[in-house]
Design a protein around this motif. Sequence first.
Motif, PDB file in Angstrom:
ATOM      1  N   ALA A  65       0.735  -1.422   0.009  1.00 17.48           N
ATOM      2  CA  ALA A  65      -0.065   0.161  -0.058  1.00 17.48           C
ATOM      3  C   ALA A  65       0.988   1.119   0.085  1.00 17.48           C
ATOM      4  O   ALA A  65       0.391   2.340  -0.615  1.00 17.48           O
ATOM      5  N   LEU A  66       1.846   1.158   0.887  1.00  9.78           N
ATOM      6  CA  LEU A  66       2.796   2.554   0.911  1.00  9.78           C
ATOM      7  C   LEU A  66       4.146   2.650   0.311  1.00  9.78           C
ATOM      8  O   LEU A  66       4.448   3.787   0.077  1.00  9.78           O
ATOM      9  N   ASP A  67       4.797   1.664  -0.016  1.00  6.28           N
ATOM     10  CA  ASP A  67       6.211   1.401  -0.316  1.00  6.28           C
ATOM     11  C   ASP A  67       6.176   1.389  -1.717  1.00  6.28           C
ATOM     12  O   ASP A  67       6.607   0.440  -2.393  1.00  6.28           O
ATOM     13  N   LEU A 108      -9.391  -0.855   1.235  1.00  3.63           N
ATOM     14  CA  LEU A 108      -9.141   0.263   1.713  1.00  3.63           C
ATOM     15  C   LEU A 108      -9.581   1.469   0.769  1.00  3.63           C
ATOM     16  O   LEU A 108     -10.121   2.457   0.854  1.00  3.63           O
ATOM     17  N   PHE A 109      -9.213   1.145  -0.522  1.00  2.00           N
ATOM     18  CA  PHE A 109      -9.495   1.986  -1.741  1.00  2.00           C
ATOM     19  C   PHE A 109     -10.850   2.356  -2.084  1.00  2.00           C
ATOM     20  O   PHE A 109     -11.254   3.331  -2.665  1.00  2.00           O
ATOM     21  N   ILE A 130     -10.576   7.377   2.469  1.00  2.00           N
ATOM     22  CA  ILE A 130      -9.281   6.719   2.605  1.00  2.00           C
ATOM     23  C   ILE A 130      -8.515   6.736   1.257  1.00  2.00           C
ATOM     24  O   ILE A 130      -7.356   7.164   1.079  1.00  2.00           O
ATOM     25  N   GLU A 131      -9.382   6.524   0.205  1.00  2.00           N
ATOM     26  CA  GLU A 131      -8.656   6.548  -0.997  1.00  2.00           C
ATOM     27  C   GLU A 131      -8.010   7.704  -1.429  1.00  2.00           C
ATOM     28  O   GLU A 131      -6.892   8.093  -1.796  1.00  2.00           O
ATOM     29  N   GLU A 132      -8.700   8.899  -1.022  1.00  2.00           N
ATOM     30  CA  GLU A 132      -8.078  10.381  -1.404  1.00  2.00           C
ATOM     31  C   GLU A 132      -7.035  10.448  -0.680  1.00  2.00           C
ATOM     32  O   GLU A 132      -6.104  11.131  -1.005  1.00  2.00           O
ATOM     33  N   VAL A 133      -7.113  10.171   0.670  1.00  2.00           N
ATOM     34  CA  VAL A 133      -6.094  10.441   1.566  1.00  2.00           C
ATOM     35  C   VAL A 133      -4.649   9.599   1.153  1.00  2.00           C
ATOM     36  O   VAL A 133      -3.709  10.151   0.980  1.00  2.00           O
TER      37      VAL A 133
END
Length: 179
Positions: free
Chosen positions: A50-52, A119-120, A125-128
């Motif tokens: 998700a983040l990396d 999550l998306f 949450i998707e926008e953040v």
Amino acid sequence: MKRGDRNYVMSRSELVEFNKCPHRWKAGYKEGDEEETKSLEWGGLVDCIALDKGRFAEKYVICPETYPGPESTKKDATLIDNPWNWNANYCKEWRDSQGEKNVVKPELYEGAKSAIATLFRDSIIEEVLTSSDTQVMITAEWADKETSLIIPLRTLIDFVPHAKDYIQMLGDLKTCRTA
């Protein structure tokens, strides 16, 4: 820098371990020395996907679902594909050939992708997540007035949203069994 050196930068988890037993920490203990739990494995996998962004292939590899087995019969010399099994020498050798990468089973990887898709599906949450810098490293020094010690600090923030009027926060992605 070595542990115990005044210039050694400690992570949050190292501070927690140090607080439990300074002697053990200074001797080299670290949180990952114990067998990782399934929760840590899951959280790290979700976090990476998700983040990396773009670093999954550097950190992880998905193991095959099957491995080539012995001949089924000498007559037709057909190879049987066996279900992946960490007890098989072939599978152990494959894992060892992956170096430092974390090996995950296909079903765990698919489950993590499904969790991220969930999550998306939430528009907020998707926008953040899509309007944020992710895995942002922050370093600083804290000056202790009483002792005059300068303590180097370092932390990794999972997501830092770009400036928007209604989003004034930093985020840390956590996984859990229930909300």
